[in-house]
Design a protein around this motif. Structure first.
Motif, PDB file in Angstrom:
ATOM      1  N   ARG A  32       8.723  -4.942 -15.275  1.00 38.60           N
ATOM      2  CA  ARG A  32       9.196  -3.551 -15.305  1.00 38.60           C
ATOM      3  C   ARG A  32       9.629  -3.150 -16.724  1.00 38.60           C
ATOM      4  NH1 ARG A  32      12.819  -3.421  -9.848  1.00 38.60           N
ATOM      5  NH2 ARG A  32      12.807  -5.653 -10.121  1.00 38.60           N
ATOM      6  N   GLU A  33      10.333  -4.026 -17.389  1.00 36.01           N
ATOM      7  CA  GLU A  33      10.768  -3.727 -18.756  1.00 36.01           C
ATOM      8  C   GLU A  33       9.560  -3.523 -19.670  1.00 36.01           C
ATOM      9  OE1 GLU A  33      13.352  -5.614 -22.457  1.00 36.01           O
ATOM     10  OE2 GLU A  33      13.488  -6.581 -20.481  1.00 36.01           O
ATOM     11  N   HIS A  34       8.568  -4.380 -19.536  1.00 34.53           N
ATOM     12  CA  HIS A  34       7.358  -4.265 -20.362  1.00 34.53           C
ATOM     13  C   HIS A  34       6.651  -2.930 -20.115  1.00 34.53           C
ATOM     14  CE1 HIS A  34       3.955  -5.612 -22.711  1.00 34.53           C
ATOM     15  NE2 HIS A  34       3.166  -5.210 -21.739  1.00 34.53           N
ATOM     16  N   VAL A  35       6.565  -2.528 -18.863  1.00 36.13           N
ATOM     17  CA  VAL A  35       5.929  -1.247 -18.509  1.00 36.13           C
ATOM     18  C   VAL A  35       6.665  -0.094 -19.184  1.00 36.13           C
ATOM     19  CG1 VAL A  35       5.566   0.363 -16.583  1.00 36.13           C
ATOM     20  CG2 VAL A  35       4.904  -2.032 -16.346  1.00 36.13           C
ATOM     21  N   ASP A  68       5.504  14.143  -3.734  1.00 35.49           N
ATOM     22  CA  ASP A  68       5.463  14.297  -5.186  1.00 35.49           C
ATOM     23  C   ASP A  68       5.225  12.984  -5.935  1.00 35.49           C
ATOM     24  OD1 ASP A  68       5.921  17.054  -5.062  1.00 35.49           O
ATOM     25  OD2 ASP A  68       8.088  16.739  -4.926  1.00 35.49           O
ATOM     26  N   LEU A  69       4.724  11.961  -5.238  1.00 34.24           N
ATOM     27  CA  LEU A  69       4.464  10.689  -5.901  1.00 34.24           C
ATOM     28  C   LEU A  69       3.420  10.877  -7.002  1.00 34.24           C
ATOM     29  CD1 LEU A  69       4.305   8.303  -2.819  1.00 34.24           C
ATOM     30  CD2 LEU A  69       6.089   8.387  -4.554  1.00 34.24           C
ATOM     31  N   PRO A  70       3.616  10.232  -8.139  1.00 34.60           N
ATOM     32  CA  PRO A  70       2.655  10.360  -9.237  1.00 34.60           C
ATOM     33  C   PRO A  70       1.393   9.542  -8.958  1.00 34.60           C
ATOM     34  CG  PRO A  70       4.305   8.742  -9.797  1.00 34.60           C
ATOM     35  CD  PRO A  70       4.722   9.343  -8.480  1.00 34.60           C
ATOM     36  N   SER A  71       0.428   9.705  -9.812  1.00 33.14           N
ATOM     37  CA  SER A  71      -0.782   8.891  -9.748  1.00 33.14           C
ATOM     38  C   SER A  71      -0.391   7.437 -10.029  1.00 33.14           C
ATOM     39  CB  SER A  71      -1.764   9.391 -10.800  1.00 33.14           C
ATOM     40  OG  SER A  71      -2.876   8.554 -10.860  1.00 33.14           O
ATOM     41  N   ILE A  72      -0.991   6.535  -9.320  1.00 36.37           N
ATOM     42  CA  ILE A  72      -0.646   5.117  -9.452  1.00 36.37           C
ATOM     43  C   ILE A  72      -1.897   4.375  -9.892  1.00 36.37           C
ATOM     44  CG2 ILE A  72       0.105   3.046  -8.199  1.00 36.37           C
ATOM     45  CD1 ILE A  72       1.630   5.068  -6.319  1.00 36.37           C
ATOM     46  N   ASP A  73      -1.806   3.648 -11.016  1.00 34.93           N
ATOM     47  CA  ASP A  73      -2.997   2.967 -11.506  1.00 34.93           C
ATOM     48  C   ASP A  73      -2.906   1.443 -11.474  1.00 34.93           C
ATOM     49  OD1 ASP A  73      -1.233   2.720 -13.623  1.00 34.93           O
ATOM     50  OD2 ASP A  73      -2.445   3.833 -15.038  1.00 34.93           O
ATOM     51  N   LEU A  74      -1.757   0.907 -11.083  1.00 34.16           N
ATOM     52  CA  LEU A  74      -1.585  -0.536 -10.958  1.00 34.16           C
ATOM     53  C   LEU A  74      -0.379  -0.795 -10.071  1.00 34.16           C
ATOM     54  CD1 LEU A  74      -2.262  -3.506 -11.936  1.00 34.16           C
ATOM     55  CD2 LEU A  74      -0.514  -3.127 -13.693  1.00 34.16           C
ATOM     56  N   ASP A 100      -5.984   3.890  -3.267  1.00 31.59           N
ATOM     57  CA  ASP A 100      -7.093   3.421  -2.447  1.00 31.59           C
ATOM     58  C   ASP A 100      -7.308   1.943  -2.750  1.00 31.59           C
ATOM     59  OD1 ASP A 100      -8.575   3.232  -4.837  1.00 31.59           O
ATOM     60  OD2 ASP A 100      -9.557   5.159  -4.509  1.00 31.59           O
ATOM     61  N   ALA A 101      -8.326   1.358  -2.159  1.00 27.30           N
ATOM     62  CA  ALA A 101      -8.558  -0.080  -2.320  1.00 27.30           C
ATOM     63  C   ALA A 101      -8.936  -0.457  -3.753  1.00 27.30           C
ATOM     64  CB  ALA A 101      -9.647  -0.538  -1.353  1.00 27.30           C
ATOM     65  N   LYS A 102      -9.299   0.519  -4.577  1.00 26.55           N
ATOM     66  CA  LYS A 102      -9.697   0.228  -5.959  1.00 26.55           C
ATOM     67  C   LYS A 102      -8.515   0.033  -6.899  1.00 26.55           C
ATOM     68  CE  LYS A 102     -13.985   2.748  -5.465  1.00 26.55           C
ATOM     69  NZ  LYS A 102     -14.686   3.981  -5.782  1.00 26.55           N
ATOM     70  N   VAL A 103      -7.316   0.476  -6.500  1.00 26.16           N
ATOM     71  CA  VAL A 103      -6.141   0.301  -7.358  1.00 26.16           C
ATOM     72  C   VAL A 103      -5.836  -1.197  -7.425  1.00 26.16           C
ATOM     73  CG1 VAL A 103      -3.674   0.750  -7.614  1.00 26.16           C
ATOM     74  CG2 VAL A 103      -5.200   2.589  -6.883  1.00 26.16           C
ATOM     75  N   PHE A 137      -2.233  -6.989   8.026  1.00 27.46           N
ATOM     76  CA  PHE A 137      -1.328  -6.164   7.223  1.00 27.46           C
ATOM     77  C   PHE A 137      -1.057  -6.749   5.846  1.00 27.46           C
ATOM     78  CE2 PHE A 137       1.099  -8.748  10.249  1.00 27.46           C
ATOM     79  CZ  PHE A 137       1.786  -9.572   9.376  1.00 27.46           C
ATOM     80  N   ASP A 138      -1.490  -7.974   5.586  1.00 26.85           N
ATOM     81  CA  ASP A 138      -1.224  -8.621   4.297  1.00 26.85           C
ATOM     82  C   ASP A 138      -1.986  -7.941   3.169  1.00 26.85           C
ATOM     83  OD1 ASP A 138       0.568 -10.539   5.215  1.00 26.85           O
ATOM     84  OD2 ASP A 138      -1.025 -11.959   5.717  1.00 26.85           O
ATOM     85  N   VAL A 139      -1.352  -7.874   2.011  1.00 26.32           N
ATOM     86  CA  VAL A 139      -1.932  -7.231   0.834  1.00 26.32           C
ATOM     87  C   VAL A 139      -2.418  -8.315  -0.127  1.00 26.32           C
ATOM     88  CG1 VAL A 139      -1.460  -5.731  -1.136  1.00 26.32           C
ATOM     89  CG2 VAL A 139      -0.419  -5.244   1.094  1.00 26.32           C
ATOM     90  N   PRO A 140      -3.719  -8.408  -0.340  1.00 26.97           N
ATOM     91  CA  PRO A 140      -4.237  -9.406  -1.276  1.00 26.97           C
ATOM     92  C   PRO A 140      -4.064  -8.947  -2.724  1.00 26.97           C
ATOM     93  CG  PRO A 140      -6.047  -8.156  -0.354  1.00 26.97           C
ATOM     94  CD  PRO A 140      -4.784  -7.671   0.328  1.00 26.97           C
ATOM     95  N   VAL A 141      -4.106  -9.893  -3.625  1.00 28.90           N
ATOM     96  CA  VAL A 141      -3.895  -9.641  -5.052  1.00 28.90           C
ATOM     97  C   VAL A 141      -5.217  -9.767  -5.801  1.00 28.90           C
ATOM     98  CG1 VAL A 141      -2.773 -10.640  -7.091  1.00 28.90           C
ATOM     99  CG2 VAL A 141      -1.489 -10.352  -4.974  1.00 28.90           C
ATOM    100  N   ASP A 142      -5.381  -8.934  -6.818  1.00 29.52           N
ATOM    101  CA  ASP A 142      -6.589  -8.950  -7.646  1.00 29.52           C
ATOM    102  C   ASP A 142      -6.392  -9.719  -8.948  1.00 29.52           C
ATOM    103  OD1 ASP A 142      -8.122  -7.036  -5.947  1.00 29.52           O
ATOM    104  OD2 ASP A 142      -6.544  -5.655  -6.576  1.00 29.52           O
ATOM    105  N   ILE A 143      -5.159  -9.699  -9.475  1.00 27.99           N
ATOM    106  CA  ILE A 143      -4.874 -10.321 -10.772  1.00 27.99           C
ATOM    107  C   ILE A 143      -3.642 -11.209 -10.642  1.00 27.99           C
ATOM    108  CG2 ILE A 143      -4.332  -9.903 -13.211  1.00 27.99           C
ATOM    109  CD1 ILE A 143      -5.477  -6.999 -12.692  1.00 27.99           C
ATOM    110  N   ILE A 144      -3.783 -12.460 -11.057  1.00 27.30           N
ATOM    111  CA  ILE A 144      -2.681 -13.425 -11.023  1.00 27.30           C
ATOM    112  C   ILE A 144      -2.343 -13.786 -12.467  1.00 27.30           C
ATOM    113  CG2 ILE A 144      -1.923 -15.702 -10.229  1.00 27.30           C
ATOM    114  CD1 ILE A 144      -4.303 -15.517  -8.157  1.00 27.30           C
TER     115      ILE A 144
END
Length: 173
Positions: A3-6, A57-63, A99-102, A122-129
């Motif tokens: 979060r700090e890095h972001v 009012d949620l913003p666009s989410i890219d990650l 969507d699934a592409k995020v 319901f589990d959410v898989p990860v794309d980047i470790i």
């Protein structure tokens, strides 16, 4: 640290409130002094410096970054076992904000990467470790939930999380 890095990178940070009780908070680095960023990146700091944002009012989410206790190279993960990351993701999907592409990322120690972990619908898989020694991309072929699985959600969760109760009733507040 993520979060700090972001925030230091000048990116807006959307963070769920603990247990999704109050919905989401938005931290805008342009509204923070440089010496406030480290504090703002904490849970208590997000509550102090973040502003509540309505579901409409949620913003666009890219990650998305999720916490993980253990993860497989395929991208299946185990969190703390309470399902909040899954509910947060499902809420954003339910609202059409992602969507699934995020891409979904996680940070773990190398020893937390394991051979296999079974998955539920319901589990959410990860794309980047990301570990201290490497960055891994999973095959990305595990299905991501398309929304909240209402039939799998205990009624007490609706009472504990007004956001979900509002969604179930059709309200986006």
């Amino acid at each position: 640290a993520v979060r700090e890095h972001v925030l230091r990178a000048g990116k807006a940070l959307l963070t769920p409130t603990p247990r999704l009780r109050e919905g989401f908070l938005l931290l805008d680095p342009a509204r923070l002094w440089p010496d406030q960023i480290k504090k703002a990146a904490t849970i208590a700091g997000a509550a102090k410096f973040g502003r509540p944002v309505s579901l409409d009012d949620l913003p666009s989410i890219d990650l998305i970054v999720v916490g993980t206790v253990a993860i497989s190279l395929a991208g299946s993960r185990v969190g703390k076992g309470e399902g909040y990351a899954e509910l947060e993701y499902a809420t954003l999907r339910q609202l059409g904000r992602i969507d699934a592409k995020v891409p979904i990322a996680t940070t773990v120690h190398d020893v937390q990467v394991v051979e296999a972990i079974p998955m539920e619908a319901f589990d959410v898989p990860v794309d980047i470790i990301v570990t201290p020694t490497r960055v891994l991309r999973t095959p990305g072929n595990l299905p991501k939930p398309t929304g909240i699985l209402w039939d799998r959600l205990a009624p007490e969760r609706l009472e504990a999380m007004p956001v979900l109760k509002g969604l179930r009733g059709g309200s986006g507040t």
